[in-house]
Design a protein around this motif. Structure first.
Motif: not given
Length: 266
Positions: A126, A170, A172, A244, A247-248, A252
């Motif tokens: 994260s 998930d 996030s 966001k 990066e997410s 993943r």
């Protein structure tokens, strides 16, 4: 009998007696399906990535030249607005690191890619929290796009043409339902995820249904396997969402790659 006639006669005998090897895989080498510069860099690094944000007329750079990879690259409906964000990841893994050639087959890859329930509890890095956390608190197939009744993994037989739905809780984005479309041939396995429920970032409806497509193709080459991942998404052009989402999705894809490798150790 001349040579040509002997070959034809032998082939006919094999067919009639049921001895013809119908399951032979016509594998190819990685350098045959990658651009020379991509193959050269990938041979050194084992991993390449590209990402594009609010760029028009994106030309994908890392797509292997295989039938399912090319098909996957077009997996964005023309009627949809162009994606805001696109990311490509390409990995090359030597089969020796997965237990050798005898441990790697299209059938086994296909089974792994349908073992959705085994994604529960997988870890990812994260970027927001600056530490490893659980990515999916729950993950399983479900009865339908809006019915979250759990269904067991469907790992039997060939995956080609299968359409299923899954729910991922998930870390996030909360609970998300996806439509999964599978394709398989003698050398490749492909799965395309499409969100059928909304992804939210706090109060923001970040990605509406149909605007997130995550695609994977695993190519079984002679000595290696190639893993090509492609993310395409449309979301509001807000700077906080750009960081966001980038990066997410990157985290993943890395996590799914690591999860895939560990399945060969089970």
């Amino acid at each position: 009998m001349n040579t040509t006639k002997r070959i034809i006669h032998a082939a006919a005998m094999f067919l009639c007696m049921g001895w013809f090897p119908t399951t032979v895989a016509f594998a190819f080498s990685a350098d045959e399906v990658l651009a020379p510069d991509v193959f050269a860099e990938l041979s050194e690094t084992g991993f390449m990535e590209r990402s594009y944000y609010k760029k028009k007329n994106v030309m994908l750079e890392l797509t292997p030249e295989t039938s399912l990879s090319r098909q996957m690259a077009t997996f964005w409906p023309e009627e949809n607005d162009k994606p805001t964000f696109i990311a490509e990841d390409l990995y090359m893994i030597d089969k020796d690191s997965l237990g050798g050639k005898d441990s790697v087959s299209v059938d086994r890859i296909s089974k792994i890619m349908r073992s959705v329930s085994k994604m529960k509890g997988m870890q990812y890095y994260s970027h927001g929290e600056k530490k490893y956390e659980t990515l999916y608190h729950e993950c399983h197939f479900i009865k339908g796009p809006n019915d979250r009744t759990p269904v067991e993994d469907d790992t039997e037989g060939n995956a080609d043409g299968k359409v299923m739905y899954c729910m991922q809780d998930d870390n996030s984005f909360g609970k998300i339902n996806y439509r999964l479309e599978y394709h398989q041939n003698e050398n490749e396995v492909n799965v395309n995820f499409v969100n059928v429920t909304t992804l939210r970032v706090g109060p923001i409806r970040a990605i509406v249904p149909g605007n997130l497509k995550i695609s994977f193709v695993i190519v079984n080459c002679d000595d290696e396997i190639l893993i090509y991942m492609l993310v395409r998404s449309k979301f509001p052009a807000l700077s906080m969402l750009e960081k966001k989402m980038k990066e997410s999705f990157s985290a993943r894809l890395d996590a799914i790659y690591e999860w895939f490798k560990t399945q060969f150790e089970l």
